[in-house]
Write an enzyme that holds these catalytic residues in place. Sequence first.
Site, PDB file in Angstrom:
ATOM      1  CG  ASP A   1      54.038  31.161 100.065  1.00 62.51           C
ATOM      2  OD1 ASP A   1      54.753  31.990 100.156  1.00 62.51           O
ATOM      3  OD2 ASP A   1      52.974  31.166  99.356  1.00 62.51           O
TER       4      ASP A   1
ATOM      5  CE  LYS B   1      59.016  30.497  99.786  1.00 61.87           C
ATOM      6  NZ  LYS B   1      57.426  30.616  99.636  1.00 61.87           N
TER       7      LYS B   1
ATOM      8  CG  ASP C   1      50.468  30.422  95.996  1.00 61.28           C
ATOM      9  OD1 ASP C   1      50.086  31.158  95.289  1.00 61.28           O
ATOM     10  OD2 ASP C   1      51.653  30.547  96.848  1.00 61.28           O
ATOM     11  CB  SER C   2      54.124  30.123  93.700  1.00 64.35           C
ATOM     12  OG  SER C   2      52.757  30.812  93.856  1.00 64.35           O
TER      13      SER C   2
ATOM     14  CG  ASN D   1      58.045  31.109  95.673  1.00 63.38           C
ATOM     15  OD1 ASN D   1      56.897  30.339  95.711  1.00 63.38           O
ATOM     16  ND2 ASN D   1      58.380  32.117  96.249  1.00 63.38           N
TER      17      ASN D   1
END
Length: 247
Positions: free
Chosen positions: A11, A174, A197-198, A200
Amino acid sequence: MKKNIKLIALDMDGTLVNDDGGVSDENAATIKKAKEKGIHVVLSTGRPLDHCREIDDLLGRSSYIITVNGGEIYDENFTLVDSNPLEASHVRRLWEMTKEHDVHFWSTTKQGRFNSREPFEKEVEDYEWLKYGFDIVDDAARERVLEELHANPELEVTNSSPTNIEVNAIGVNKAAALAKVCKWLDITMDNVMACGDSLNDIAMIRESGFGVAMGNAQDVVKDAADWVTATNVEHGVARAIEKVLES
């Protein structure tokens, strides 16, 4: 850790790049080291292509680039090889919700990017939509929007920060994009290390052979990961890659 990692998926925001939007020398050097060992390093981002081409060039071309949360995949020559649009009928409702709740929106289409400050001028149906997003600071308003979004089984709902909401077509994420890349490279998801980190990033973290959450990740992302590295301003990507290279 005994993992046969052949692909590293990264990411960008909150992960590979620091809070100034750049890639640290430590991250760049470790990515180069991984590539020299024959490991594919693939950007897997919510950004559109034009917001990640410069960094991809800086790091040395990836075999593939996953953009817009899997909405589009490009090869090393920046040629589009896969596209997964969001139906205009859904976007029509998202646009109505934007006005009903008086919240900030942003979006990615094949014709350009639009948001509350730079809105689209034609009808919703005149564009090919890849992703629609909201940024809602008010917790109650955000929960009301999320409640309706989660009730629609044809939408993939994630975020890339605690205050935003990202909407793709169902099944567009993803992890699904990485599975396609793995097939093209004749490897499996077990051969992937994914860092994020999120929300998504959760799907690719869960479905990869080695899922890594950043030290600054949302707590739910850390819970989904196999390992938590340092933050994006502490070269967490470099530490994660070194862990793979040492295994």
